[in-house]
Motif scaffolding. Structure first.
Motif, mmCIF file in Angstrom:
data_model
loop_
_atom_site.group_PDB
_atom_site.id
_atom_site.type_symbol
_atom_site.label_atom_id
_atom_site.label_comp_id
_atom_site.label_asym_id
_atom_site.label_seq_id
_atom_site.Cartn_x
_atom_site.Cartn_y
_atom_site.Cartn_z
ATOM 1 N N HIS A 152 45.633 39.851 33.044
ATOM 2 C CA HIS A 152 45.317 39.122 31.819
ATOM 3 C C HIS A 152 43.846 38.709 31.805
ATOM 4 N N VAL A 153 43.356 38.215 32.937
ATOM 5 C CA VAL A 153 41.955 37.800 33.029
ATOM 6 C C VAL A 153 41.039 39.013 32.881
ATOM 7 N N ALA A 154 41.322 40.081 33.625
ATOM 8 C CA ALA A 154 40.480 41.272 33.569
ATOM 9 C C ALA A 154 40.429 41.843 32.154
ATOM 10 N N LYS A 155 41.587 41.905 31.511
ATOM 11 C CA LYS A 155 41.664 42.458 30.150
ATOM 12 C C LYS A 155 40.826 41.645 29.175
ATOM 13 N N ASN A 156 40.886 40.321 29.292
ATOM 14 C CA ASN A 156 40.141 39.476 28.366
ATOM 15 C C ASN A 156 38.641 39.502 28.633
ATOM 16 N N LEU A 157 38.248 39.676 29.883
ATOM 17 C CA LEU A 157 36.823 39.800 30.185
ATOM 18 C C LEU A 157 36.252 41.080 29.576
ATOM 19 N N VAL A 158 37.006 42.164 29.662
ATOM 20 C CA VAL A 158 36.555 43.420 29.067
ATOM 21 C C VAL A 158 36.594 43.335 27.548
ATOM 22 N N ALA A 159 37.662 42.774 26.996
ATOM 23 C CA ALA A 159 37.780 42.643 25.538
ATOM 24 C C ALA A 159 36.662 41.785 24.961
ATOM 25 N N ALA A 160 36.203 40.804 25.722
ATOM 26 C CA ALA A 160 35.118 39.922 25.264
ATOM 27 C C ALA A 160 33.744 40.569 25.393
ATOM 28 N N GLY A 161 33.693 41.767 26.000
ATOM 29 C CA GLY A 161 32.423 42.462 26.143
ATOM 30 C C GLY A 161 31.612 42.053 27.345
ATOM 31 N N LEU A 162 32.192 41.260 28.253
ATOM 32 C CA LEU A 162 31.445 40.834 29.431
ATOM 33 C C LEU A 162 31.110 42.016 30.330
ATOM 34 N N ALA A 163 31.993 42.992 30.410
ATOM 35 C CA ALA A 163 31.769 44.194 31.207
ATOM 36 C C ALA A 163 32.665 45.298 30.669
ATOM 37 N N SER A 164 32.341 46.542 31.009
ATOM 38 C CA SER A 164 33.165 47.658 30.551
ATOM 39 C C SER A 164 34.291 47.967 31.524
ATOM 40 N N GLU A 165 34.242 47.363 32.702
ATOM 41 C CA GLU A 165 35.260 47.596 33.721
ATOM 42 C C GLU A 165 35.302 46.373 34.634
ATOM 43 N N VAL A 166 36.485 45.854 34.893
ATOM 44 C CA VAL A 166 36.610 44.636 35.702
ATOM 45 C C VAL A 166 37.815 44.734 36.627
ATOM 46 N N LEU A 167 37.607 44.325 37.865
ATOM 47 C CA LEU A 167 38.688 44.183 38.833
ATOM 48 C C LEU A 167 38.743 42.728 39.280
ATOM 49 N N ILE A 168 39.943 42.159 39.267
ATOM 50 C CA ILE A 168 40.163 40.791 39.742
ATOM 51 C C ILE A 168 41.060 40.850 40.980
ATOM 52 N N GLN A 169 40.657 40.147 42.042
ATOM 53 C CA GLN A 169 41.545 39.977 43.189
ATOM 54 C C GLN A 169 41.837 38.503 43.386
ATOM 55 N N VAL A 170 43.113 38.186 43.603
ATOM 56 C CA VAL A 170 43.506 36.832 44.010
ATOM 57 C C VAL A 170 44.354 36.966 45.268
ATOM 58 N N SER A 171 44.341 35.928 46.100
ATOM 59 C CA SER A 171 45.174 35.946 47.303
ATOM 60 C C SER A 171 45.865 34.601 47.454
ATOM 61 N N TYR A 172 46.997 34.609 48.161
ATOM 62 C CA TYR A 172 47.813 33.406 48.294
ATOM 63 C C TYR A 172 48.342 33.250 49.716
ATOM 64 N N ALA A 173 48.662 32.019 50.064
ATOM 65 C CA ALA A 173 49.419 31.696 51.274
ATOM 66 C C ALA A 173 50.781 31.185 50.832
ATOM 67 N N ILE A 174 51.829 31.558 51.537
ATOM 68 C CA ILE A 174 53.171 31.161 51.156
ATOM 69 C C ILE A 174 53.301 29.634 51.168
ATOM 70 N N GLY A 175 53.882 29.102 50.083
ATOM 71 C CA GLY A 175 54.097 27.671 49.965
ATOM 72 C C GLY A 175 52.895 26.885 49.492
ATOM 73 N N VAL A 176 51.749 27.538 49.314
ATOM 74 C CA VAL A 176 50.519 26.856 48.895
ATOM 75 C C VAL A 176 50.300 27.076 47.401
ATOM 76 N N VAL A 177 49.928 26.017 46.700
ATOM 77 C CA VAL A 177 49.827 26.068 45.238
ATOM 78 C C VAL A 177 48.659 26.925 44.778
ATOM 79 N N GLU A 178 47.461 26.664 45.290
ATOM 80 C CA GLU A 178 46.254 27.312 44.786
ATOM 81 C C GLU A 178 45.951 28.600 45.541
ATOM 82 N N PRO A 179 45.298 29.559 44.878
ATOM 83 C CA PRO A 179 44.905 30.796 45.561
ATOM 84 C C PRO A 179 43.973 30.509 46.733
ATOM 85 N N THR A 180 44.024 31.342 47.742
ATOM 86 C CA THR A 180 43.086 31.209 48.856
ATOM 87 C C THR A 180 41.755 31.866 48.550
ATOM 88 N N SER A 181 41.736 32.767 47.558
ATOM 89 C CA SER A 181 40.470 33.382 47.142
ATOM 90 C C SER A 181 40.618 34.002 45.765
#
Length: 358
Positions: A302-331
């Motif tokens: 969803h984030v990558a699609k909206n960044l491209v749709a907004a014209g910020l870039a023609s191609e975007v990759l988003i990475q997120v990472s998580y730890a089990i049981g932890v609310v916020e992403p680790t990166s």
């Protein structure tokens, strides 16, 4: 950071594939998702991780579920199989006659204690791992072009099978593959090759006659219907020099779960970006939103699609990472592959994205 450095003036080929709704792995995916849908429909708080195996005349359901609802898993599985089109005894796999074994059991309390919290905002991730979302301006839906065309080929093939008019011998199992030639500045130039393997009735005793008929019908009936759905710029990529591989091994009568065992989660590249971008390795089907393999990958897309749709870039990759049981992403990472149209580094864009995701 990821990069794609290539020699200048060196066009290259890129290929993506898709599978039909009747492909055994995709049958398994659809059953797992149907179980998930029903659990959530009757208990939105359900925690579900359903796996499915399909083979000759048999369906095996397994996984872990925590729910206050009861659903008829056998009935649901049979309905999915019949809807796909496995309704005849000669397929050796039919929704009305196959065996359905359920080995589903309760979710581990050790896992559940890290996920369920007093308030929904404090819910922890259901597992560790990294997830990716990708978008490109190659298509109107911001998906890679080769994958988009591969999907459309099989969607239209299924439509022809259900119409049972212009082509009357089609069976549910099929795969497609599209190879596109790109210029050295990553612009699609032409379609180089198309591969389609489709299961079919044995409508002739002469295999060569069958293959010739199938190839003629798919090239002259299916492909024009696919082209008609594409925007003008994509239609121009089709040419008279495309190499077509139609049922390249010959006849394809034995297929579906009778021809190959199907398992949930074995088509993760088909389910995402056809080899473009990246993949963290986790499957989607049969998993409730607490499983970040699915929900975080959808959020990143969803984030990558909206960044491209907004014209910020023609191609975007988003990475997120998580730890089990932890609310916020680790990166959180944003990679624009050097296509950003703003005077910001990818690291600076990542910090802005993180501000709204966390």
């Amino acid at each position: 950071m990821l990069s794609r450095k290539r020699n200048k003036n060196m066009p290259y080929l890129f290929t993506s594939e898709s599978v039909s709704e009747g492909h055994p792995d995709k049958v398994a995916d659809q059953i797992s998702d149907a179980l998930l849908d029903n659990f959530l429909a009757f208990d939105p708080e359900s925690k579900v991780a359903c796996e499915t195996l399909v083979t000759t005349g048999q369906v095996v359901l397994a996984g872990e579920v925590k729910t206050d609802s009861y659903i008829d898993v056998q009935h649901i599985a049979r309905d999915v199989i019949n809807r796909i089109g496995y309704t005849k005894g000669e397929y050796q796999f039919s929704g009305d006659s196959c065996g359905v074994i359920s080995l589903i059991h309760e979710q581990s309390q050790d896992i559940n204690q890290g996920v369920d919290r007093a308030t929904k905002e404090e819910q922890g991730a259901g597992d560790q791992g990294m997830m990716f979302g990708y978008a490109t301006n190659e298509t109107e839906n911001f998906m890679p072009l080769a994958l988009d065309i591969s999907h459309k080929i099989l969607i239209e093939l299924a439509a022809l099978r259900r119409e049972n008019k212009d082509i009357t011998y089609l069976r549910p199992d099929a795969k497609s593959q599209v190879t596109i030639e790109y210029s050295d500045d990553n612009v699609p130039q032409r379609i180089d090759a198309i591969v389609i393997s489709t299961q079919h009735d044995p409508f002739s005793n002469n295999d060569n006659e069958m293959l010739s008929k199938i190839k003629k019908d798919l090239v002259e009936i299916l492909i024009p219907r696919v082209i008609a759905q594409l925007p003008e710029y994509a239609q121009k990529l089709f040419n008279d020099n495309i190499t077509y591989h139609i049922n390249p091994t010959g006849k394809f009568v034995i297929g579906g779960p009778h021809g190959d065992t199907g398992l949930t989660g074995r088509k993760i590249i088909v389910d995402t970006y056809g080899g473009k971008g990246a993949h963290g390795g986790g499957a989607f089907s049969g998993k409730d939103p607490s499983k970040v393999d699915r929900s975080a990958a959808y959020a990143a897309r969803h984030v990558a699609k909206n960044l491209v749709a907004a014209g910020l870039a023609s191609e975007v990759l988003i990475q997120v990472s998580y730890a089990i049981g932890v609310v916020e992403p680790t990166s959180i990472l944003v990679d624009t592959y050097g296509t950003a149209n703003v005077e910001m580094t990818d690291g600076e864009i990542s910090k802005i994205v993180a501000r709204y995701l966390i």
